[in-house]
Design a protein around this motif. Structure first.
Motif, short mmCIF file in Angstrom:
data_model
loop_
_atom_site.label_atom_id
_atom_site.label_comp_id
_atom_site.label_asym_id
_atom_site.label_seq_id
_atom_site.Cartn_x
_atom_site.Cartn_y
_atom_site.Cartn_z
N LYS A 173 0.84 -1.20 0.00
CA LYS A 173 0.00 0.00 0.00
C LYS A 173 0.88 1.25 0.00
O LYS A 173 0.66 2.21 -0.75
N THR B 92 3.85 1.57 -1.08
CA THR B 92 4.53 1.73 -2.38
C THR B 92 3.57 2.36 -3.39
O THR B 92 3.94 3.28 -4.13
N ILE B 93 2.34 1.87 -3.40
CA ILE B 93 1.35 2.45 -4.32
C ILE B 93 1.14 3.94 -4.00
O ILE B 93 1.11 4.78 -4.91
N ASN B 94 1.07 4.24 -2.71
CA ASN B 94 0.93 5.65 -2.31
C ASN B 94 2.09 6.50 -2.81
O ASN B 94 1.90 7.64 -3.27
N PHE C 33 3.87 6.02 -5.42
CA PHE C 33 3.73 6.25 -6.87
C PHE C 33 2.75 7.39 -7.12
O PHE C 33 2.92 8.20 -8.03
N GLU C 34 1.71 7.44 -6.29
CA GLU C 34 0.73 8.53 -6.41
C GLU C 34 1.42 9.86 -6.17
O GLU C 34 1.30 10.80 -6.96
N ARG D 91 1.23 7.14 -10.65
CA ARG D 91 0.25 6.09 -10.42
C ARG D 91 -0.51 5.69 -11.68
O ARG D 91 -0.81 4.52 -11.89
N LYS E 112 0.49 -0.29 -13.95
CA LYS E 112 -0.50 -1.15 -13.29
C LYS E 112 0.22 -1.92 -12.19
O LYS E 112 1.37 -2.34 -12.39
N PHE E 113 -0.45 -2.11 -11.07
CA PHE E 113 0.15 -2.88 -9.97
C PHE E 113 -0.47 -4.26 -9.87
O PHE E 113 -1.70 -4.39 -9.87
N ALA F 33 -4.61 -1.97 -5.72
CA ALA F 33 -3.84 -2.65 -6.77
C ALA F 33 -4.76 -2.94 -7.95
O ALA F 33 -5.98 -3.03 -7.81
N ASP F 34 -4.17 -3.10 -9.14
CA ASP F 34 -4.98 -3.36 -10.33
C ASP F 34 -5.21 -4.85 -10.55
O ASP F 34 -6.16 -5.25 -11.21
#
Ligand code: B1M
Length: 211
Positions: free
Chosen positions: A158, A160-162, A164-165, A170, A174-175, A192-193
């Protein structure tokens, strides 16, 4: 046929490198499907290693030796698992998240994706969030694939996704996430995608995300 897989299973459990290598070779010579050798001989044994660890019958050294024995068998099996699909399907940046040293599943996912024609950059294990971001900026992958085997390291996905945002990346990737404790529900929760419970299905998920 069954017997060689049982012997392979036992050899992984015992961390018997030579036994693992010779039984993988015997199974291949007997024309057993490489995927069955992997799933029924080796992954099943690692599951049993986990059960024994939980029960207090195995300790970290036994887990480590079993993992290394499995990897010695993987070296022989790898060329047989790679498919012939050679056209580039897209770029994937893959790694095991920060704080997590488990790499067998991640390596399998990378192997299967490579076999399906994806170009792989493998950042290894214990990958800092900043490394995922920096390498994504440099290499512009289509997919970022993250593996976590510990409930304590799952939140890194989570984070890591943040990151990227925050970096404005982001919507450029695609994650895909996975690993033993990760579920589809969790993958959705963290934004995640894609999610996959195993390496072969990860290929289908990756293909659907880039198509
Ligand atoms: Co550890 N370990 N371990 N371990 N280890 C587990 C994960 C555990 C479940 C064992 C147990 O208690 N039953 C438990 C986690 C409990 C939890 O958090 N819920 C655990 C623990 C507690 C620990 C330590 C904390 C132990 C300690 O020090 N006290 C420690 C943590 C170290 C760290 O990471 N910071 C630790 C250490 C280790 C070793 C280093 C000794 C070794 C890893 C060696 C290595 O990887 N090179 C190890 C091992 C071998 C295991 C078990 C026994 C086996 C893992 C494995 O390789 N499985 C494991 C028990 C288990 O999983 N049942 C356990 C085979 C592999 C093919 O499966 O990785 O699940 P897996 O990958 C699958 C799918 O999950 C999926 O595809 C693969 C198959 O097709 N998948 C993805 C994986 N990543 C994916 C990504 C995707 C999609 C699918 O998209 C991106």
């Amino acid at each position: 046929m069954e017997e060689v897989l049982n012997k392979l299973f036992e050899a992984v459990l015992e961390g018997d490198f030579e036994g693992v290598k010779s039984n993988v070779q015997t199974a291949l010579d007997a024309n057993l499907d490489p995927t069955n050798i992997l799933n029924d001989g080796m992954i099943a044994a690692m599951r049993e290693v986990g059960n024994r660890f939980e029960a207090g019958d195995y300790y970290v050294p036994e887990m480590l030796i079993a993992a290394r024995a499995m990897q010695s068998g993987m070296a022989i099996l790898k060329p047989h698992l790679l498919q012939a699909d050679r056209k580039s399907s897209g770029k994937v940046l893959i790694g095991t998240v920060k704080g997590d040293l488990h790499d067998i599943g991640k390596n399998l996912v990378a192997l299967m994706l490579e076999g399906a024609g994806f170009e792989i950059t493998d950042l290894g294990v214990d990958v800092p969030i900043e490394d995922f971001v920096r390498v994504a900026q440099e290499q512009k992958p289509d997919i970022v694939a993250m593996s976590a085997l510990l409930t304590t390291t799952m939140p890194m996905m989570k984070q890591t996704i943040n990151a990227f945002e925050t970096a404005g990346l982001r919507d450029k990737v695609k994650f895909i996430v996975g690993g033993a404790p990760v579920t589809e529900t969790y993958a959705k929760q963290i934004g995640a995608d894609g999610f996959s419970s195993d390496a072969s299905r990860a290929v289908n998920v990756a293909k659907s995300l880039v198509s």
